[in-house]
Every structure is written in C-alpha cells, then in structure tokens.
Design a protein around this motif. Structure first.
Motif, mmCIF file in Angstrom:
data_model
loop_
_atom_site.group_PDB
_atom_site.id
_atom_site.type_symbol
_atom_site.label_atom_id
_atom_site.label_comp_id
_atom_site.label_asym_id
_atom_site.label_seq_id
_atom_site.Cartn_x
_atom_site.Cartn_y
_atom_site.Cartn_z
ATOM 1 N N UNK A 77 -2.656 4.112 3.197
ATOM 2 C CA UNK A 77 -1.778 3.532 4.547
ATOM 3 C C UNK A 77 -1.353 2.151 4.397
ATOM 4 N N UNK A 78 -0.158 1.720 4.804
ATOM 5 C CA UNK A 78 0.226 0.435 4.868
ATOM 6 C C UNK A 78 -0.506 -0.204 6.129
ATOM 7 N N UNK A 79 -1.046 -1.593 6.012
ATOM 8 C CA UNK A 79 -1.819 -2.587 7.041
ATOM 9 C C UNK A 79 -0.784 -3.614 7.200
ATOM 10 N N UNK A 80 -0.604 -3.707 8.624
ATOM 11 C CA UNK A 80 -0.004 -4.714 9.264
ATOM 12 C C UNK A 80 -0.605 -5.703 9.898
ATOM 13 N N UNK A 81 -0.700 -6.963 9.370
ATOM 14 C CA UNK A 81 -1.506 -8.120 9.719
ATOM 15 C C UNK A 81 -0.990 -8.883 10.952
ATOM 16 N N UNK A 383 -15.415 6.967 -1.110
ATOM 17 C CA UNK A 383 -16.029 6.350 -0.079
ATOM 18 C C UNK A 383 -15.354 5.519 0.786
ATOM 19 N N UNK A 384 -14.115 5.139 0.567
ATOM 20 C CA UNK A 384 -13.333 4.638 1.452
ATOM 21 C C UNK A 384 -12.720 5.466 2.386
ATOM 22 N N UNK A 385 -12.226 5.254 3.647
ATOM 23 C CA UNK A 385 -11.859 6.102 4.619
ATOM 24 C C UNK A 385 -10.308 6.647 4.116
ATOM 25 N N UNK A 386 -10.168 7.938 4.536
ATOM 26 C CA UNK A 386 -8.880 8.569 3.900
ATOM 27 C C UNK A 386 -7.553 8.199 4.859
ATOM 28 N N UNK A 387 -7.160 6.818 4.808
ATOM 29 C CA UNK A 387 -6.060 6.466 5.447
ATOM 30 C C UNK A 387 -5.072 6.392 4.517
ATOM 31 N N UNK A 388 -3.819 7.160 4.502
ATOM 32 C CA UNK A 388 -3.041 7.269 3.496
ATOM 33 C C UNK A 388 -1.611 7.619 3.880
ATOM 34 N N UNK A 389 -0.682 7.641 3.253
ATOM 35 C CA UNK A 389 0.742 8.246 3.647
ATOM 36 C C UNK A 389 1.384 8.834 2.386
ATOM 37 N N UNK A 390 2.033 10.071 2.587
ATOM 38 C CA UNK A 390 2.753 10.567 1.500
ATOM 39 C C UNK A 390 4.253 10.489 1.786
ATOM 40 N N UNK A 391 4.760 10.063 0.536
ATOM 41 C CA UNK A 391 6.471 9.746 0.845
ATOM 42 C C UNK A 391 7.190 10.354 -0.205
ATOM 43 N N UNK A 392 8.307 10.622 0.013
ATOM 44 C CA UNK A 392 9.227 11.026 -0.999
ATOM 45 C C UNK A 392 9.676 9.708 -1.963
ATOM 46 N N UNK A 393 9.989 10.053 -3.026
ATOM 47 C CA UNK A 393 10.611 8.917 -3.752
ATOM 48 C C UNK A 393 11.965 8.658 -3.444
#
Ligand code: GUN
Ligand code: ZN
Length: 437
Positions: A77-81, A383-393
């Motif tokens: 997942x993206x992180x916005x700071x 071990x890391x939290x499963x924060x992620x995103x699925x994208x079309x190319x």
C-alpha cells in the motif's frame, strides 16, 4: 494489531508481486532489476491474521481463501506522509500562491469542520478516497477542532488503518473560528493523546500548522508535548514559499532561519516530518541531518502553488531524511503515481534523474522508514502487516497499454506505469489483509 477482521484470517493473493527493500545505488544499470528490487511474478502472498505469512509459487491448500489476480500488479500500500483531510474540498482552486490560497480557499473550508457532523462526513470521504488511491497509511492534518481528530481517527480505526494525526495547533493569524489558545491546545491535545495514541494502529502527531500561526508559547507547548509523550510525532510546514519565509523572518527576528524557529522550540527529531523545505540553506540541512527530522517532498503542491523546485538529490546527498507526499489540497492529486511522476519532472528540471525503483521505494518502504514504521508496512515480507494494493498494468485501448507493449525491461515498464498511471488502474486495496473496496 489489536483487532483483525475475521475475513482476513487466512487469505491468499495471487499476482505479480513487486516491492523494493532498498533503492538502487546511483549509476546502477537498470536493465535487470538491481539488488533490493523484488519482482516475483505469478506468486502467492499468504496472509494470516492480518500479517504476511509467506510468499511462494505453490498454490496454497483449501484452508486459504483465494483472491486471484493473474497478470495484475500487487504492491505494498502507498504511504502518504503529508496530506490535509479537509482540503479535498479546495483541491484544484485557481490562481493563488500559498498565503493567499490559505486565506481565500483553505481557511474558509476548514472553518466548516467546526461542525462535528461536517468533519465526520468529510473524514469518512477522505479515508475512502485514500483507499481508492491505493494508499493504506498516512500522516494527516485534520483541523484545529478536536472533533475533526475524533472523526479522522474513528474513520481510520473502522478500517484498521495505520494512521497518524493530531489537532492543528494555531493560536494566531487565522480567522477566529480556527484559533485555539495555549491552554485549550494543551487540554485538547492531552485528551486526544489519552484516548487515541497507541489505540490499534493509530498514533498521535502534534500538528503545528506552521510557524506564523503559532505564538512562541504555543510552539514551546508543542515541544513539551512531543518530549512528554513517547512515540508521538510532530508534523508541520517549513520554508515552502518565499513570502512565507519573509513573514517568518519578521515574526521571529531572533531566529537564524525558519527551521531554527522549530529547532529553538525542540521540535526537530526523528519523528518530526516537515513538509516542503524548498527554501532551506546549507546550515539548515546540517541541522536536519543531525536531528534526523524528515522533509516531506510535495511535488504537485510545490508546482501547483508556484512555491519552487525542491532539490531532492542535494538533500539526499547531505544525509537529510526524505519522504514523498501529496499535500492535497495544495497538491493536485491523492495518487502517489501522479506524485511520483511530478517528483521525476521536478528533478528533471534540475538536471537530476529519479529512476522508477527509487520512486516506488520512496512511496512505500522509504515513506515507511521515514515514519519509523519499516518493520510494519511498506514491503511484501513475512511478518509485516498485509497492507497492499492490486493494480492493473493498463486499461485496454489506452496509451499506457500501447506504451507497455513496447517496454523493454521491468524498469521501462514500471517507469511508464508510474508516469502514465493513476487511481483508475486500482483493482483492490487490502488493509491488514481485508479487502476495502
Ligand atoms: N502552510 C500552512 N498551512 C498550509 C496548508 O494547509 N497547505 C500548505 N501547502 N502549506 C501550508
Ligand atoms: Zn501541507
């Protein structure tokens, strides 16, 4: 993780996994993925109780609920700071630089968040939009109102998101409905810290809007709160716009520089994130390196508001910790792809090149490191939290599809995807494994 949604107990995602554990060293050839770039096409990512359990090529057994995405990209997942929750209402507003933009567009919108119902609806929409852009974590400015922080943390908590925020501290130079006092700021901050800091994946960030809207007494309070509450953050703006820098010089004549105002009030440390930093000098950069404070580069905001060109390489070479951020609504998009594309172009205007791996690293593992969260988010690793995103190319019959058909390497493909892609390519966002959309 205090709670995990039952739907995430055991899930298995299939797709083309890509994450970056370290950016390639400058000058490294890019035709084959360099060390630190993990490209694992047609792999399974197993998630148990919200955390990544394994990454493998073999299909898992029937105890795992499958989400199959052949030919699709799975990224952390993206992180916005650095982003402002209330400013989706003023994104893309015409014709001003920073100080006029605040008075004309931003402050009127933030005033409306004094109504908790408005803040609640706004925060729910904001969090939903983060997820619709593939962003799973953020360091966020709400407004001066305590209710806006409750609303934001509640919305994030309902999704199980890793989110950092705190009430804006501003006790001068803004409309009366947006001002607190040193006493009310202290009271509200302590109450919010006590109720929210460390609850699940939430953390409190002392949020000095910027030096001009806080008195010295309030800046001192922020420094005391930061020191007194371990694990809390400090977020603010610094040296964004030349007229702003001049204003700070006249308001704080005793300070050597804008950054020095914050240094003198004990606001610089490894959990401090300062947005922009375009107009800093060499001594400021030394100070940043020594304190470990982070500059959040906000390229779409810096160009949209005409603030200036941030010197990414110059800061990186001097050991300043850096992150990337959208800064919506000075920024023009919540999309990290759009933000990275603009970062590339701002660097190009200064004769610099940011490769696609370094860009993707910045928005994921790099931003996680900047927030001190690299052991929790930003990579696809057990071990890391499963924060992620699925994208079309790409989408059918699009310019991106045409361009990708000619791509000669993973780097070429990823670079075109970052330059031309956006949230319209998103398929699904998972927070701690749970699908959100
Ligand atoms: N400086 C003080 N407040 C703000 C804000 O809301 N946005 C930006 N870009 N800069 C600021
Ligand atoms: Zn900002």
């Amino acid at each position: 993780m205090s709670t995990v949604h039952p739907a995430a107990h055991r899930i298995a995602l299939f797709g083309d996994l890509l994450d970056i554990s370290a950016p390639p060293p400058a000058g490294q050839p890019l035709d084959a993925p360099p060390l630190g770039v993990r490209w694992r096409p047609a792999h399974w990512l197993l998630v148990e109780d919200g955390r990544i359990h394994a990454v493998q090529t073999e299909a898992p057994d029937a105890t795992w609920t499958r989400h199959e995405h052949p030919g699709r990209l799975i990224l952390p997942g993206f992180i916005d700071t650095h982003v402002h929750a209330p400013q989706l209402d003023v994104i893309a507003s015409y014709g001003t630089e920073l100080l006029d933009w605040l008075n004309r567009y931003t402050f009127p919108t933030e005033l409306a968040w004094g109504d908790p119902a408005v803040a609640q609806a706004g925060c729910e929409a904001f969090v939903r939009q983060l997820l619709r852009h593939g962003t799973t974590s953020a360091l966020v400015f709400p407004t001066v109102h305590k209710g806006s922080v409750d609303a934001l943390f509640s919305a994030a908590q309902a999704r199980g998101m890793r989110l950092l925020a705190g009430k804006c501290l501003m006790d001068r130079h803004a409309p009366p409905g947006l001002l607190d006092t040193v006493d009310s700021a202290e009271r509200d901050s302590l109450d919010l810290i006590q109720r929210w800091h460390g609850q699940g994946r939430l953390a409190y960030a002392h949020t000095v809007r910027f030096a001009p809207t806080s008195t010295e007494a309030q800046l001192a309070l922020a420094g005391e709160l930061l020191a007194a509450h371990p694990g809390t953050y400090l977020q603010t703006h610094v040296a964004e716009n030349r007229a702003e820098v001049e204003w700070v010089r006249s308001l704080f004549p005793f300070a050597r520089s804008y950054l020095d105002v914050y240094a003198q009030h004990e606001l610089l440390g490894p959990r401090s994130v300062l947005a922009h930093g375009i107009w800093l000098d060499p001594e400021d950069r030394v100070r940043l390196r020594e304190t470990g404070a982070v500059i959040a580069h906000c390229p779409t905001s810096n160009t949209f508001l005409g603030s200036g060109l941030f010197d990414w390489r110059g800061h990186a070479e001097r050991g300043v910790r850096l992150s990337v951020a959208t800064d919506v609504g000075g920024g023009t998009s919540l999309s990290l792809q759009r933000t990275l594309a603009q970062a590339y172009q701002v660097a190009a205007l200064q004769g610099q090149r940011l490769d696609a791996y370094s860009l993707l690293y910045a928005a994921t593992a790099g931003n996680a490191e900047a927030l001190g969260l690299a052991q929790e988010i930003g990579r696809l690793e057990p071990g890391l939290v499963a924060d992620l995103a699925v994208w079309r190319w790409s989408d059918d019959d699009s310019v991106l599809a045409q361009r990708l058909a000619r791509a000669e390497s993973l780097h070429d493909r990823l670079f075109a995807w970052l330059m031309l892609g956006d949230e319209r390519l998103l398929v699904q966002t998972h927070v701690a494994g749970v699908p959100q959309l």
